[in-house]
Design a protein around this motif. Structure first.
Motif, PDB file in Angstrom:
ATOM      1  N   CYS A  12       0.835  -1.211   0.000  1.00 21.61           N
ATOM      2  CA  CYS A  12       0.000   0.000   0.000  1.00 21.61           C
ATOM      3  C   CYS A  12       0.865   1.254   0.000  1.00 21.61           C
ATOM      4  N   VAL A  13       1.919   1.246   0.798  1.00 22.11           N
ATOM      5  CA  VAL A  13       2.801   2.403   0.855  1.00 22.11           C
ATOM      6  C   VAL A  13       3.470   2.636  -0.492  1.00 22.11           C
ATOM      7  N   ALA A  14       3.953   1.577  -1.118  1.00 15.76           N
ATOM      8  CA  ALA A  14       4.619   1.719  -2.410  1.00 15.76           C
ATOM      9  C   ALA A  14       3.689   2.357  -3.441  1.00 15.76           C
ATOM     10  N   LEU A  15       2.455   1.900  -3.489  1.00 19.04           N
ATOM     11  CA  LEU A  15       1.516   2.413  -4.482  1.00 19.04           C
ATOM     12  C   LEU A  15       1.066   3.839  -4.158  1.00 19.04           C
ATOM     13  N   THR A  16       0.871   4.151  -2.882  1.00 16.49           N
ATOM     14  CA  THR A  16       0.483   5.516  -2.530  1.00 16.49           C
ATOM     15  C   THR A  16       1.663   6.476  -2.690  1.00 16.49           C
ATOM     16  N   ASN A  17       2.887   5.991  -2.514  1.00 15.32           N
ATOM     17  CA  ASN A  17       4.049   6.831  -2.801  1.00 15.32           C
ATOM     18  C   ASN A  17       4.098   7.207  -4.283  1.00 15.32           C
ATOM     19  N   VAL A  18       3.762   6.243  -5.133  1.00 14.20           N
ATOM     20  CA  VAL A  18       3.674   6.529  -6.565  1.00 14.20           C
ATOM     21  C   VAL A  18       2.633   7.616  -6.796  1.00 14.20           C
ATOM     22  N   MET A  19       1.490   7.488  -6.126  1.00 14.21           N
ATOM     23  CA  MET A  19       0.410   8.463  -6.295  1.00 14.21           C
ATOM     24  C   MET A  19       0.855   9.852  -5.854  1.00 14.21           C
ATOM     25  N   PHE A  20       1.475   9.959  -4.675  1.00 12.87           N
ATOM     26  CA  PHE A  20       1.869  11.269  -4.173  1.00 12.87           C
ATOM     27  C   PHE A  20       2.950  11.907  -5.042  1.00 12.87           C
ATOM     28  N   GLN A  21       3.887  11.104  -5.512  1.00 10.38           N
ATOM     29  CA  GLN A  21       4.916  11.642  -6.387  1.00 10.38           C
ATOM     30  C   GLN A  21       4.287  12.187  -7.671  1.00 10.38           C
ATOM     31  N   ALA A  22       3.358  11.444  -8.230  1.00  7.86           N
ATOM     32  CA  ALA A  22       2.668  11.901  -9.439  1.00  7.86           C
ATOM     33  C   ALA A  22       1.800  13.118  -9.140  1.00  7.86           C
TER      34      ALA A  22
END
Length: 256
Positions: A78-88
């Motif tokens: 979950c953290v990995a995918l939400t990190n992708v979201m926040f970076q984008a």
């Protein structure tokens, strides 16, 4: 620990005030970190009772332990995918704010709401930690992030983006304190370095993909469509978290 960028966009606001300010603030943050770390008096060293094995064996032991812990395993994804979201999202917000007619200064101010929300979340996190279980925070955070992105895509004014951005940033420190704090609690001391190195590799290693995804979305869908796509990604993460047995049932404390 997870990586959510509540304070990083504050650099844009400081840069708009004076070019030297973000660099000065960064330098002062390292001084503060040095002083606080120097004040730690506890002996945090782990004394091994057996000789260290080979590097690959140590890494394999960490992977096996992590795979056997459903709660931590799912929250790392979950953290990995939400990190992708926040970076984008950081890049998409810049384009969206300019699309809505914001000046460079106002765009920086919108991103500065990340800092305001992050600081508020950091102050509130200990209070929330005492009242909510880690699984509640893990599941609730992903749903809130996904749902907050929807109105961001519909805002007609750049000023109206600020409170929503702050609300999203507020949740990040709460996640870090409650969920990541739980990770530190259950990981055995002698496994901490091995397991957390794997956790950070997965969660932080995904971050560069956020910029790549943001560029592709902006090219094909525009800023509003990009925000909605990021909302869809985050709601998918929320669904995964909600349906995961490792998060729905009480996490079992790991044994050494």
């Amino acid at each position: 620990m997870s990586r959510h960028p509540p304070l990083r966009p504050l650099g844009g606001l400081l840069y708009g005030v004076a070019h030297v300010l973000p660099f000065l603030a960064d330098a002062l943050s390292y001084v503060a970190s040095f002083l606080t770390v120097s004040a730690i008096r506890a002996d945090l060293r782990v004394r091994r009772t057996e000789p260290a094995g080979s590097l690959w064996r140590e890494v394999a032991d960490g992977v096996r332990w992590l795979v056997g812990q459903p709660f931590i395993r799912v929250t790392v994804v979950c953290v990995a995918l939400t990190n992708v979201m926040f970076q984008a999202l950081t890049l998409v917000l810049i384009v969206l704010a300019r699309h809505l007619g914001a000046s460079s200064g106002l765009t920086s101010a919108v991103l500065g709401f990340f800092g305001c929300g992050g600081l508020a979340g950091a102050f509130a996190a200990p209070w929330i930690q005492r009242r909510l279980a880690p699984r509640t925070v893990a599941i609730g955070s992903t749903w809130l992030w996904g749902l907050l992105l929807v109105p961001i895509a519909a805002m007609p004014s750049p000023l109206m983006l600020g409170p929503l951005v702050a609300a999203m940033a507020f949740i990040g420190p709460v996640w870090n304190v409650v969920v990541v704090g739980y990770q530190y609690k259950v990981i055995p001391d002698h496994m901490l370095g091995r397991v957390k190195s794997i956790v950070l590799l997965v969660s932080w290693g995904a971050i560069p993909f956020g910029s790549l995804i943001a560029g592709g979305l902006l090219d094909h869908t525009g800023p509003r469509g990009a925000v909605l796509a990021l909302s869809g990604l985050t709601l998918l993460v929320a669904l995964i978290a909600s349906l995961s047995p490792g998060l729905r049932r009480a996490a079992v404390l790991a044994e050494g």
